[in-house]
Design a protein around this motif. Structure first.
Motif, PDB file in Angstrom:
ATOM      1  N   UNK A  99      -8.952  32.637 -22.173  1.00 24.71           N
ATOM      2  CA  UNK A  99      -7.634  32.296 -21.705  1.00 24.71           C
ATOM      3  C   UNK A  99      -6.577  33.427 -21.815  1.00 24.71           C
ATOM      4  N   UNK A 100      -5.802  33.485 -20.841  1.00 20.80           N
ATOM      5  CA  UNK A 100      -4.594  34.621 -20.928  1.00 20.80           C
ATOM      6  C   UNK A 100      -3.459  34.012 -20.125  1.00 20.80           C
ATOM      7  N   UNK A 101      -2.180  34.554 -20.360  1.00 17.90           N
ATOM      8  CA  UNK A 101      -1.171  34.411 -19.577  1.00 17.90           C
ATOM      9  C   UNK A 101      -0.157  35.751 -19.474  1.00 17.90           C
ATOM     10  N   UNK A 102       0.497  35.829 -18.458  1.00  9.95           N
ATOM     11  CA  UNK A 102       1.045  36.705 -18.123  1.00  9.95           C
ATOM     12  C   UNK A 102       2.478  36.654 -17.293  1.00  9.95           C
ATOM     13  N   UNK A 103       3.541  37.537 -17.662  1.00  9.55           N
ATOM     14  CA  UNK A 103       4.921  37.123 -17.221  1.00  9.55           C
ATOM     15  C   UNK A 103       5.821  37.856 -17.857  1.00  9.55           C
ATOM     16  N   UNK A 104       7.226  37.467 -18.041  1.00 12.37           N
ATOM     17  CA  UNK A 104       8.303  38.172 -18.839  1.00 12.37           C
ATOM     18  C   UNK A 104       9.114  38.689 -18.046  1.00 12.37           C
ATOM     19  N   UNK A 105       9.178  38.503 -16.611  1.00 10.44           N
ATOM     20  CA  UNK A 105      10.460  39.033 -15.609  1.00 10.44           C
ATOM     21  C   UNK A 105      11.557  38.163 -16.022  1.00 10.44           C
ATOM     22  N   UNK A 106      12.719  38.789 -16.383  1.00  9.87           N
ATOM     23  CA  UNK A 106      13.868  37.959 -16.505  1.00  9.87           C
ATOM     24  C   UNK A 106      14.008  37.359 -17.997  1.00  9.87           C
ATOM     25  N   UNK A 107      15.172  37.086 -18.363  1.00 11.88           N
ATOM     26  CA  UNK A 107      15.453  36.748 -19.995  1.00 11.88           C
ATOM     27  C   UNK A 107      14.708  35.294 -20.113  1.00 11.88           C
TER      28      UNK A 107
ATOM     29  N   UNK B  39       3.986  40.537 -14.998  1.00 16.30           N
ATOM     30  CA  UNK B  39       5.077  40.867 -15.477  1.00 16.30           C
ATOM     31  C   UNK B  39       4.670  41.764 -16.676  1.00 16.30           C
ATOM     32  N   UNK B  40       5.664  42.337 -17.613  1.00 22.45           N
ATOM     33  CA  UNK B  40       5.431  43.255 -18.699  1.00 22.45           C
ATOM     34  C   UNK B  40       4.559  42.823 -19.823  1.00 22.45           C
ATOM     35  N   UNK B  41       4.349  41.480 -19.863  1.00 19.78           N
ATOM     36  CA  UNK B  41       3.750  40.731 -21.006  1.00 19.78           C
ATOM     37  C   UNK B  41       2.688  40.161 -20.856  1.00 19.78           C
ATOM     38  N   UNK B  42       1.651  40.402 -21.203  1.00 22.25           N
ATOM     39  CA  UNK B  42       0.086  40.153 -21.057  1.00 22.25           C
ATOM     40  C   UNK B  42      -0.333  39.721 -22.450  1.00 22.25           C
ATOM     41  N   UNK B  43      -0.800  38.259 -22.458  1.00 20.77           N
ATOM     42  CA  UNK B  43      -1.360  37.638 -23.744  1.00 20.77           C
ATOM     43  C   UNK B  43      -2.704  37.266 -23.429  1.00 20.77           C
ATOM     44  N   UNK B  44      -3.925  37.408 -24.245  1.00 20.48           N
ATOM     45  CA  UNK B  44      -5.065  36.835 -24.301  1.00 20.48           C
ATOM     46  C   UNK B  44      -5.636  36.325 -25.495  1.00 20.48           C
ATOM     47  N   UNK B  45      -6.639  35.175 -25.240  1.00 17.93           N
ATOM     48  CA  UNK B  45      -7.295  34.757 -26.327  1.00 17.93           C
ATOM     49  C   UNK B  45      -8.722  35.296 -26.361  1.00 17.93           C
ATOM     50  N   UNK B  46      -8.943  36.140 -27.084  1.00 19.28           N
ATOM     51  CA  UNK B  46     -10.420  36.644 -27.296  1.00 19.28           C
ATOM     52  C   UNK B  46     -11.090  36.541 -28.618  1.00 19.28           C
ATOM     53  N   UNK B  47     -12.419  36.614 -28.728  1.00 17.00           N
ATOM     54  CA  UNK B  47     -13.108  36.308 -29.901  1.00 17.00           C
ATOM     55  C   UNK B  47     -12.784  37.587 -30.461  1.00 17.00           C
ATOM     56  N   UNK B  48     -13.242  37.674 -32.113  1.00 19.47           N
ATOM     57  CA  UNK B  48     -13.328  38.752 -33.058  1.00 19.47           C
ATOM     58  C   UNK B  48     -14.250  39.928 -32.193  1.00 19.47           C
TER      59      UNK B  48
END
Length: 147
Positions: free
Chosen positions: A39-47, A97-106
């Motif tokens: 699972x991941x998400x990306x974005x962060x363009x604009x306030x 966008x400049x932010x990219x978050x992911x859920x990864x196992x250990x």
């Protein structure tokens, strides 16, 4: 009455409040899942988009940011390739966008980020106890790029 509705609809459209334009940030995101079930998400363009991403930040254990050194200018359209300790690709995406978050196992991961022909690599270990963040700085000049 019908004319009043048409005038109001035209005014809303011209002012940009009727429907968001294509690519315009609405501040809401959906979690996406890679082909390997990450699972991941990306974005962060604009306030508004950055604020929405920051609210989601605690749900992810890997948090990547992409920017230019010095100016701190945020970057989008960065190719991200994450490989596990065996060298298998667990995620391959292009950021929105400049932010990219992911859920990864250990585990230990090799994160490869590419932008405008510059490739930066970081090795990141996730313990499961504490999230990890990394900033990738892409300069206009290859000599100034650093991870």
């Amino acid at each position: 009455m019908k004319n009043l509705f048409i005038i109001a609809a035209c005014a809303a459209t011209l002012s940009g409040t009727a429907f968001p334009a294509s690519g315009q940030e609405t501040g809401s995101y959906q979690h996406r899942t890679s082909a390997s079930a990450v699972q991941f998400i990306s974005g962060g363009i604009g306030a508004g988009s950055r604020e929405a991403m920051e609210r989601l930040r605690p749900k992810y254990d890997l948090r990547l940011t992409f920017a230019r050194p010095g100016s701190g200018e945020y970057l989008s359209d960065v190719t991200v390739d994450i490989k596990d300790a065996k060298g298998d690709t667990v995620l391959h995406e292009i950021t929105e966008g400049p932010l990219f978050f992911a859920k990864l196992p250990q585990g230990t991961y090799r994160v490869v980020a590419e932008f405008e022909g510059i490739t930066l690599v970081k090795t990141i270990t996730l313990s499961g106890e504490k999230p990890r963040g990394a900033v990738f700085y892409f300069a206009n000049d290859r000599k100034e790029a650093r991870s």
